[in-house]
Design a protein around this motif. Sequence first.
Motif, short mmCIF file in Angstrom:
data_model
loop_
_atom_site.label_atom_id
_atom_site.label_comp_id
_atom_site.label_asym_id
_atom_site.label_seq_id
_atom_site.Cartn_x
_atom_site.Cartn_y
_atom_site.Cartn_z
N PRO A 101 -18.16 25.33 -7.19
CA PRO A 101 -17.88 23.96 -7.64
C PRO A 101 -18.30 22.90 -6.61
O PRO A 101 -18.78 21.83 -6.98
N LEU A 102 -18.14 23.20 -5.32
CA LEU A 102 -18.53 22.25 -4.28
C LEU A 102 -20.05 22.06 -4.28
O LEU A 102 -20.54 20.94 -4.25
N ALA A 103 -20.79 23.16 -4.35
CA ALA A 103 -22.25 23.07 -4.38
C ALA A 103 -22.72 22.32 -5.62
O ALA A 103 -23.63 21.48 -5.54
N SER A 104 -22.08 22.56 -6.75
CA SER A 104 -22.43 21.85 -7.98
C SER A 104 -22.16 20.36 -7.84
O SER A 104 -22.97 19.52 -8.26
N ALA A 105 -21.03 20.01 -7.24
CA ALA A 105 -20.69 18.59 -7.06
C ALA A 105 -21.66 17.92 -6.09
O ALA A 105 -22.10 16.79 -6.34
N LEU A 106 -22.02 18.60 -5.00
CA LEU A 106 -22.99 18.04 -4.05
C LEU A 106 -24.33 17.81 -4.74
O LEU A 106 -24.96 16.75 -4.57
N ARG A 107 -24.78 18.79 -5.52
CA ARG A 107 -26.06 18.67 -6.22
C ARG A 107 -26.00 17.54 -7.24
O ARG A 107 -26.95 16.75 -7.37
N ALA A 108 -24.90 17.43 -7.96
CA ALA A 108 -24.77 16.37 -8.96
C ALA A 108 -24.82 14.99 -8.30
O ALA A 108 -25.46 14.07 -8.84
N ARG A 109 -24.20 14.84 -7.16
CA ARG A 109 -24.25 13.55 -6.44
C ARG A 109 -25.66 13.25 -5.97
O ARG A 109 -26.11 12.10 -6.02
N ASP A 110 -26.37 14.27 -5.49
CA ASP A 110 -27.73 14.06 -4.99
C ASP A 110 -28.72 13.74 -6.10
O ASP A 110 -29.64 12.95 -5.92
N THR A 111 -28.55 14.39 -7.25
CA THR A 111 -29.54 14.26 -8.32
C THR A 111 -29.08 13.38 -9.47
O THR A 111 -29.90 13.02 -10.33
N SER A 125 -30.63 26.50 -4.05
CA SER A 125 -30.26 27.19 -2.81
C SER A 125 -29.98 26.19 -1.69
O SER A 125 -29.10 26.43 -0.85
N LEU A 126 -30.68 25.05 -1.66
CA LEU A 126 -30.38 24.02 -0.65
C LEU A 126 -29.02 23.37 -0.90
O LEU A 126 -28.30 23.04 0.04
N SER A 127 -28.64 23.23 -2.16
CA SER A 127 -27.32 22.71 -2.49
C SER A 127 -26.23 23.68 -2.04
O SER A 127 -25.18 23.28 -1.53
N VAL A 128 -26.49 24.96 -2.25
CA VAL A 128 -25.54 25.99 -1.79
C VAL A 128 -25.44 25.95 -0.27
O VAL A 128 -24.35 25.99 0.30
N LEU A 129 -26.57 25.82 0.41
CA LEU A 129 -26.57 25.74 1.87
C LEU A 129 -25.78 24.51 2.34
O LEU A 129 -24.97 24.61 3.28
N ALA A 130 -25.97 23.38 1.68
CA ALA A 130 -25.21 22.17 2.04
C ALA A 130 -23.71 22.40 1.82
O ALA A 130 -22.88 21.93 2.62
N GLY A 131 -23.37 23.12 0.78
CA GLY A 131 -21.96 23.45 0.54
C GLY A 131 -21.39 24.31 1.65
O GLY A 131 -20.26 24.10 2.11
N TRP A 132 -22.18 25.29 2.10
CA TRP A 132 -21.70 26.15 3.19
C TRP A 132 -21.51 25.34 4.47
O TRP A 132 -20.63 25.65 5.28
#
Length: 176
Positions: free
Chosen positions: A24-34, A50-57
């Motif tokens: 959910p965090l990676a999805s939220a980060l990606r949604a904010r970016d895109t 995968s970059l969104s997942v990395l940013a989440g980590w």
Amino acid sequence: MAANEVPPTELTALEQSLCDALAPLASALRARDTELPEDQMWAADPVEVSLSVLAGWKVVDSAVTRLTARAARTAGSYGASYEQLGTAWGITRQGARKKWPDAVNRPTGAAEPGTVELFGGTAELFREPASGGWRWRGRGADGIHGGADGSPACGTKEEAAAYAGAFLKEHARDPA
């Protein structure tokens, strides 16, 4: 297997739980970016996903670092040494001191018993040998005796002083 080593099955379960919590965090980060809906994250370009997942980590890593430092400070406030912290983390005493420089209170007179005099009363602060924690006992201005003998020991001298001060305030002389 070392005492703090995790069996492979438990490690696999932990990693799966972390991945489930991260999604959910990676999805939220990606949604904010895109500015795309979160439910479209996994259908995007694999590199971007995968970059969104990395940013989440990275967010999780920062949180773990803060929580780890808090746990080290808590253990140190209850009397753990840098050697013990290092053993728990799998590093040397020196490594623990470098990683958490403020985790262990170095004795600079702070381990000495002390006295709190407030509101016409007095309380003695002392370290309990069995637990290494701090306690207090005192007499308020109204003659009432009190102490923290029945409760858990305080982690720091300052915490014990705060409890003693609250007792002394509660048992100040009646101005009438």
